[in-house]
Design a protein around this motif. Structure first.
Motif, PDB file in Angstrom:
ATOM      1  N   VAL A   9      39.910  55.347  29.824  1.00 42.09           N
ATOM      2  CA  VAL A   9      40.911  55.882  28.890  1.00 42.09           C
ATOM      3  C   VAL A   9      42.098  56.445  29.679  1.00 42.09           C
ATOM      4  CG1 VAL A   9      41.384  57.701  27.202  1.00 42.09           C
ATOM      5  CG2 VAL A   9      39.295  56.335  27.009  1.00 42.09           C
ATOM      6  N   ALA A  10      41.817  57.185  30.733  1.00 40.55           N
ATOM      7  CA  ALA A  10      42.908  57.725  31.559  1.00 40.55           C
ATOM      8  C   ALA A  10      43.791  56.601  32.078  1.00 40.55           C
ATOM      9  CB  ALA A  10      42.339  58.542  32.731  1.00 40.55           C
ATOM     10  N   LEU A  11      43.160  55.530  32.551  1.00 43.69           N
ATOM     11  CA  LEU A  11      43.935  54.422  33.127  1.00 43.69           C
ATOM     12  C   LEU A  11      44.726  53.677  32.059  1.00 43.69           C
ATOM     13  CD1 LEU A  11      41.300  53.151  35.696  1.00 43.69           C
ATOM     14  CD2 LEU A  11      43.447  54.332  36.199  1.00 43.69           C
ATOM     15  N   ALA A  12      44.138  53.548  30.866  1.00 41.82           N
ATOM     16  CA  ALA A  12      44.868  52.888  29.771  1.00 41.82           C
ATOM     17  C   ALA A  12      46.091  53.729  29.397  1.00 41.82           C
ATOM     18  CB  ALA A  12      43.948  52.706  28.567  1.00 41.82           C
ATOM     19  N   LEU A  13      45.926  55.039  29.362  1.00 43.30           N
ATOM     20  CA  LEU A  13      47.051  55.916  29.004  1.00 43.30           C
ATOM     21  C   LEU A  13      48.121  55.911  30.101  1.00 43.30           C
ATOM     22  CD1 LEU A  13      45.147  58.995  27.508  1.00 43.30           C
ATOM     23  CD2 LEU A  13      46.311  57.171  26.261  1.00 43.30           C
ATOM     24  N   ALA A  14      47.678  55.802  31.354  1.00 39.24           N
ATOM     25  CA  ALA A  14      48.636  55.785  32.467  1.00 39.24           C
ATOM     26  C   ALA A  14      49.389  54.456  32.500  1.00 39.24           C
ATOM     27  CB  ALA A  14      47.918  56.018  33.791  1.00 39.24           C
ATOM     28  N   GLY A  15      48.749  53.404  31.982  1.00 37.50           N
ATOM     29  CA  GLY A  15      49.372  52.091  31.985  1.00 37.50           C
ATOM     30  C   GLY A  15      49.216  51.407  33.335  1.00 37.50           C
ATOM     31  N   VAL A  16      48.116  50.684  33.512  1.00 38.76           N
ATOM     32  CA  VAL A  16      47.896  49.987  34.785  1.00 38.76           C
ATOM     33  C   VAL A  16      47.894  48.478  34.538  1.00 38.76           C
ATOM     34  CG1 VAL A  16      46.621  51.866  35.885  1.00 38.76           C
ATOM     35  CG2 VAL A  16      45.363  50.168  34.540  1.00 38.76           C
ATOM     36  N   GLN A  17      48.131  47.718  35.608  1.00 39.06           N
ATOM     37  CA  GLN A  17      48.200  46.263  35.464  1.00 39.06           C
ATOM     38  C   GLN A  17      46.815  45.612  35.525  1.00 39.06           C
ATOM     39  OE1 GLN A  17      51.113  47.882  36.886  1.00 39.06           O
ATOM     40  NE2 GLN A  17      51.662  47.313  34.809  1.00 39.06           N
ATOM     41  N   ALA A  18      45.879  46.301  36.141  1.00 38.64           N
ATOM     42  CA  ALA A  18      44.519  45.758  36.205  1.00 38.64           C
ATOM     43  C   ALA A  18      43.554  46.925  36.357  1.00 38.64           C
ATOM     44  CB  ALA A  18      44.360  44.798  37.376  1.00 38.64           C
ATOM     45  N   MET A  19      42.354  46.718  35.885  1.00 36.89           N
ATOM     46  CA  MET A  19      41.386  47.809  35.898  1.00 36.89           C
ATOM     47  C   MET A  19      40.002  47.281  36.228  1.00 36.89           C
ATOM     48  SD  MET A  19      40.276  50.235  32.700  1.00 36.89           S
ATOM     49  CE  MET A  19      41.912  50.389  32.032  1.00 36.89           C
ATOM     50  N   GLU A  20      39.249  48.160  36.805  1.00 39.85           N
ATOM     51  CA  GLU A  20      37.877  47.835  37.163  1.00 39.85           C
ATOM     52  C   GLU A  20      37.071  49.115  37.095  1.00 39.85           C
ATOM     53  OE1 GLU A  20      36.365  45.848  41.170  1.00 39.85           O
ATOM     54  OE2 GLU A  20      38.296  45.401  40.302  1.00 39.85           O
ATOM     55  N   ILE A  21      35.925  49.059  36.439  1.00 32.57           N
ATOM     56  CA  ILE A  21      35.123  50.268  36.298  1.00 32.57           C
ATOM     57  C   ILE A  21      33.955  50.195  37.274  1.00 32.57           C
ATOM     58  CG2 ILE A  21      33.604  51.547  34.734  1.00 32.57           C
ATOM     59  CD1 ILE A  21      35.389  50.685  32.444  1.00 32.57           C
ATOM     60  N   SER A  22      33.802  51.213  38.085  1.00 35.47           N
ATOM     61  CA  SER A  22      32.606  51.274  38.930  1.00 35.47           C
ATOM     62  C   SER A  22      31.409  51.438  37.996  1.00 35.47           C
ATOM     63  CB  SER A  22      32.688  52.448  39.916  1.00 35.47           C
ATOM     64  OG  SER A  22      33.612  52.158  40.933  1.00 35.47           O
ATOM     65  N   THR A  23      30.418  50.630  38.193  1.00 31.09           N
ATOM     66  CA  THR A  23      29.358  50.532  37.187  1.00 31.09           C
ATOM     67  C   THR A  23      28.303  51.626  37.346  1.00 31.09           C
ATOM     68  OG1 THR A  23      28.233  48.938  38.570  1.00 31.09           O
ATOM     69  CG2 THR A  23      29.670  48.057  36.859  1.00 31.09           C
TER      70      THR A  23
ATOM     71  N   TRP B  39      45.556  44.755  30.086  1.00 33.66           N
ATOM     72  CA  TRP B  39      45.558  44.795  31.554  1.00 33.66           C
ATOM     73  C   TRP B  39      44.607  43.690  31.987  1.00 33.66           C
ATOM     74  CZ3 TRP B  39      43.798  48.983  28.553  1.00 33.66           C
ATOM     75  CH2 TRP B  39      42.406  49.057  28.392  1.00 33.66           C
ATOM     76  N   ILE B  40      44.602  43.401  33.286  1.00 37.94           N
ATOM     77  CA  ILE B  40      43.684  42.374  33.771  1.00 37.94           C
ATOM     78  C   ILE B  40      42.289  42.983  33.830  1.00 37.94           C
ATOM     79  CG2 ILE B  40      43.063  40.913  35.727  1.00 37.94           C
ATOM     80  CD1 ILE B  40      46.080  40.792  36.418  1.00 37.94           C
ATOM     81  N   LEU B  41      41.405  42.443  32.997  1.00 42.71           N
ATOM     82  CA  LEU B  41      40.018  42.933  32.979  1.00 42.71           C
ATOM     83  C   LEU B  41      39.248  42.254  34.103  1.00 42.71           C
ATOM     84  CD1 LEU B  41      40.777  43.356  29.815  1.00 42.71           C
ATOM     85  CD2 LEU B  41      38.320  43.266  29.513  1.00 42.71           C
ATOM     86  N   ARG B  42      38.683  43.044  34.960  1.00 41.92           N
ATOM     87  CA  ARG B  42      37.871  42.451  36.012  1.00 41.92           C
ATOM     88  C   ARG B  42      36.828  43.461  36.472  1.00 41.92           C
ATOM     89  NH1 ARG B  42      42.959  42.521  40.152  1.00 41.92           N
ATOM     90  NH2 ARG B  42      42.654  44.619  40.955  1.00 41.92           N
ATOM     91  N   GLU B  43      35.835  42.964  37.135  1.00 40.76           N
ATOM     92  CA  GLU B  43      34.791  43.831  37.662  1.00 40.76           C
ATOM     93  C   GLU B  43      34.450  43.380  39.069  1.00 40.76           C
ATOM     94  OE1 GLU B  43      33.349  46.643  36.670  1.00 40.76           O
ATOM     95  OE2 GLU B  43      34.776  46.702  35.036  1.00 40.76           O
ATOM     96  N   LEU B  44      34.148  44.336  39.915  1.00 41.69           N
ATOM     97  CA  LEU B  44      33.787  44.025  41.289  1.00 41.69           C
ATOM     98  C   LEU B  44      32.559  43.119  41.295  1.00 41.69           C
ATOM     99  CD1 LEU B  44      34.715  45.056  44.151  1.00 41.69           C
ATOM    100  CD2 LEU B  44      32.647  46.429  44.094  1.00 41.69           C
ATOM    101  N   SER B  45      32.649  42.013  42.008  1.00 42.32           N
ATOM    102  CA  SER B  45      31.516  41.096  41.991  1.00 42.32           C
ATOM    103  C   SER B  45      31.366  40.383  43.327  1.00 42.32           C
ATOM    104  CB  SER B  45      31.676  40.104  40.845  1.00 42.32           C
ATOM    105  OG  SER B  45      32.970  39.559  40.863  1.00 42.32           O
ATOM    106  N   GLY B  46      30.261  39.688  43.435  1.00 40.08           N
ATOM    107  CA  GLY B  46      29.895  39.047  44.684  1.00 40.08           C
ATOM    108  C   GLY B  46      28.555  39.597  45.127  1.00 40.08           C
ATOM    109  N   GLU B  47      27.599  38.689  45.291  1.00 35.23           N
ATOM    110  CA  GLU B  47      26.251  39.114  45.676  1.00 35.23           C
ATOM    111  C   GLU B  47      25.511  37.898  46.203  1.00 35.23           C
ATOM    112  OE1 GLU B  47      23.936  41.235  42.561  1.00 35.23           O
ATOM    113  OE2 GLU B  47      22.365  39.790  43.058  1.00 35.23           O
ATOM    114  N   GLY B  48      24.810  38.047  47.302  1.00 33.06           N
ATOM    115  CA  GLY B  48      24.014  36.951  47.856  1.00 33.06           C
ATOM    116  C   GLY B  48      24.886  35.858  48.443  1.00 33.06           C
TER     117      GLY B  48
END
Lengths: 140, 531
Positions: B317-331, B49-58
């Motif tokens: 893990v839930a999202l990988a099993l569901a099959g998503v196109q992109a994912m982001e984990i709230s840190t 899936w597209i690995l990404r994380e919420l970003s942007g600061e300052g």
């Protein structure tokens, strides 16, 4: 049971969020919990400033002002807000709550003159009891 | 569990799924109605899936360094969030912005900010997702692509649309719903023509449900909005297949593991049938929903923040099993701040461990056929469909918004969710069960409690920029925006592009649009219009 202020009227609390913080869950949840306890809540909501909070507090004869925060914007507004809540030698009690407030923040806020500070995990009983106590002391 | 979807049975049996017809209700992954996912073949590699994380600061330049860091560590997409002023369509020099510039996202108000933000980022290889006002994002990206000599048509990525609910919940831009909807339609229509690879229509059910609505209301609200936007675009004469393939749904993922998986599977089926049967889409790419997900920030706790790492892993893990196109984990530091460098790394590594070390994504839809999961998928689907019908029967969503219906629904949901934790009906480790004394709660404290200072020098930079630009040109483009906005038949994207190219800002252009709708230029503090 209805919460009574010292003058025998129902306790009135103004709830607001300062600045541009748009997270409202805490403010709404505390408002609901206070209403359930018989407190009258004036919900000012988002996009408040120290001036708008103080004006509304006077207009609405609030016994206590509650600020909910999910960002650090409150730090910037705090001194102005404390000043704005002063009326004729006394200050409308100010309480601040939010999960962003750490134990060390809490100590700093109390030192500055905030009447009560609620970090993450404060129980509704604590909040209601504190409101009653602050409202009872204010105006005495 | 936040809903009663799991209530009733100790275990499930064949008769619980006896009504399912494999070919029509499930079918193979990659085939209509896409219950089992978009893809026939899963990708068991770094690109599951597209690995990404919420970003942007300052400032934009500071955020650019953050982006490069994430890409160097394996992110293949960026998800940029604006700070509170930017998402609210206000400039950093607005009186309300001073305490918030750059603290919860990147401060971004003009074309030059976009240029600095994406300096050196390969625009045609990295997907750029945005939680920022859509018209502004689309207009700036269009200009940025030209600036980088990349064809706008090559840009990939997305922007969220929040026309019906944003004002009531977290994304207020101080505009009436009619204008917000128009800007949504204008930006999608523009992208369909000029940026066809870009997902200009991300239905963001994440923000609308985090801390509030349950899975059923989350998706029902999402579908009500999708359906309204689709109908309006078709009324404008657009062919459904011209924009259908670029609709994505950004969903939430809380701790109800199977319920979230069932929700995603049910939503794919609802979407496919709606697009084909109801809206008449012919292109199979319009039938299969792009599902992307954020793990729930509201599931995370301020207490024992290290526990949040575990929550993120379970949700991934839930999202990988569901099959998503992109994912982001709230840190793990979510309860306190936007992600720190440490938290970003852990979140990316969590995704990589789930993607590369486990066999979660080795086959598509590994839970397909489970008595429980299929039964739950049916149940959640039915409840979402009923709720969509119930809301739509109340009236047009724009009227419902103006009547405060959504606001009341969202308020009540927030109150209910908070009460569940307070009264202990939903277990929350470290909060209402398994607590430890405050003085022992020290793990990762120094990270979560490090505060981000407002970026005051960026405010000065913007003030200086406003003093030194070609004022006559800015005034004339803002006047033009106001007059175009006053005619509901005009598209606002091309004039916004001209205004941004002429150094007008998000706050100024928004103010001009507000005035055309009878609002004040600056509804928060009453600053007069500069034109």
């Amino acid at each position: 049971m209805e919460a009574e202020a010292r003058n025998g009227k129902r306790v009135r609390v103004l709830i607001a969020i300062l600045g541009l913080d748009q997270h409202e869950t805490g403010a709404l949840a505390v408002s609901a919990m206070l209403r359930d306890a018989g407190v009258e809540v004036i919900y000012l909501g988002r996009f408040a400033s120290p001036e708008s909070v103080a004006a509304a507090a006077v207009e609405e004869s609030a016994d206590v002002v509650g600020i909910s925060c999910h960002s650090w914007e409150y730090i910037h507004y705090l001194d102005d807000l404390l000043r704005a809540l002063e009326r004729g030698g006394e200050r409308i009690p100010l309480m601040i709550g939010g999960s962003v407030i750490s134990p060390s923040d809490k100590a700093r806020l109390l030192e500055k003159g905030v009447s009560a500070v609620f970090g993450a995990g404060t129980s509704s009983d604590d909040i209601v009891a504190t409101v009653r106590k602050l409202a009872g002391a204010f105006g005495s | 569990m936040p809903t009663d979807a799991n209530a009733g049975k100790p275990y499930y049996r064949p008769e619980d799924i006896s009504g399912i017809d494999y070919a029509t209700d499930l079918n193979d992954p990659g085939a209509y109605p896409y219950t089992r996912g978009r893809r026939t073949q899963p990708r068991h590699d770094a690109n599951s899936w597209i690995l990404r994380e919420l970003s942007g600061e300052g400032s934009p330049a500071h955020s650019n360094r953050q982006f490069r860091d994430l890409i160097a560590r394996g992110a293949v997409g960026l998800d940029v969030i604006g700070d509170a002023p930017s998402v609210g369509c206000l400039d950093p020099d607005h009186p309300f912005a001073r305490a918030a510039v750059g603290t919860q996202g990147v401060s971004i108000c003009r074309l030059q900010d976009f240029i600095e933000l994406y300096e050196g980022i390969p625009l045609d290889r990295i997907t750029l997702s945005h939680s920022l006002p859509s018209w502004f994002t689309v207009a700036c990206l269009y200009l940025l692509a030209r600036n980088h000599e990349v064809a706008p048509g090559a840009l990939r990525g997305s922007v969220i649309q929040a026309p019906l609910y944003g004002e009531d919940y977290c994304y207020a831009v101080h505009m009436p719903v009619e204008l917000r909807l128009r800007l949504t339609l204008d930006s999608i229509e523009f992208c369909t023509r000029e940026m066809p690879r870009f997902h200009s229509f991300v239905e963001d059910t994440y923000f609308v449900s985090d801390g509030g609505p349950d899975v059923v209301d989350e998706m029902a609200l999402g579908f009500v909005e999708i359906r309204k936007v689709v109908r309006e675009l078709m009324k404008r004469g657009l062919n459904i297949d011209s924009f259908g393939p670029r609709i994505a749904i950004l969903v939430n993922c809380r701790m109800g593991f199977f319920e979230e998986i069932a929700k995603i599977r049910a939503s794919r089926r609802i979407f496919a049938r709606m697009m084909r049967e109801e809206f008449g889409a012919k292109d199979s790419r319009s039938w299969s929903a792009n599902i992307t997900a954020h793990t729930a920030g509201s599931a995370l706790t301020a207490q024992q923040p290290a526990n949040n790492v575990v929550r993120g892993a379970v949700q991934a893990v839930a999202l990988a099993l569901a099959g998503v196109q992109a994912m982001e984990i709230s840190t793990f530091d979510e309860a306190y701040r936007t992600p720190s460098r440490e938290a970003h790394l852990l979140a990316l590594r969590t995704q990589q461990i789930v993607g590369l070390e486990t066999d979660c994504s080795k086959v598509a839809d590994p839970l397909g056929g489970s008595y429980y999961v299929e039964s739950l998928t049916n149940k959640v689907e039915r409840r979402i469909a009923d709720r969509i019908h119930e809301i739509e029967a109340l009236g047009d969503p724009v009227d419902l918004s103006n009547r405060g219906y959504f606001r009341r629904l969202l308020e009540q949901a927030m109150i209910t969710r908070a009460a569940e934790i307070q009264n202990g009906s939903v277990a929350k480790v470290g909060v209402n069960v398994c607590q430890i004394p405050e003085e022992e709660d020290t793990m990762l404290r120094e990270v979560v409690e490090t505060k981000i200072e407002p970026c005051l020098d960026h405010i000065e930079r913007i003030r200086e920029f406003k003093r030194t630009r070609d004022q006559a040109r800015v005034r004339s483009t803002l006047t033009e925006i106001r007059s175009r906005a006053a005619d509901p038949k005009e598209s606002l994207i091309v004039p916004a592009i001209s205004a941004l190219a002429a150094d007008a800002t998000i706050g100024e252009i928004s103010g001009a649009m507000r005035m055309a709708y009878g609002m004040r230029y600056d509804p928060l503090s009453g600053t007069p219009a500069p034109f």
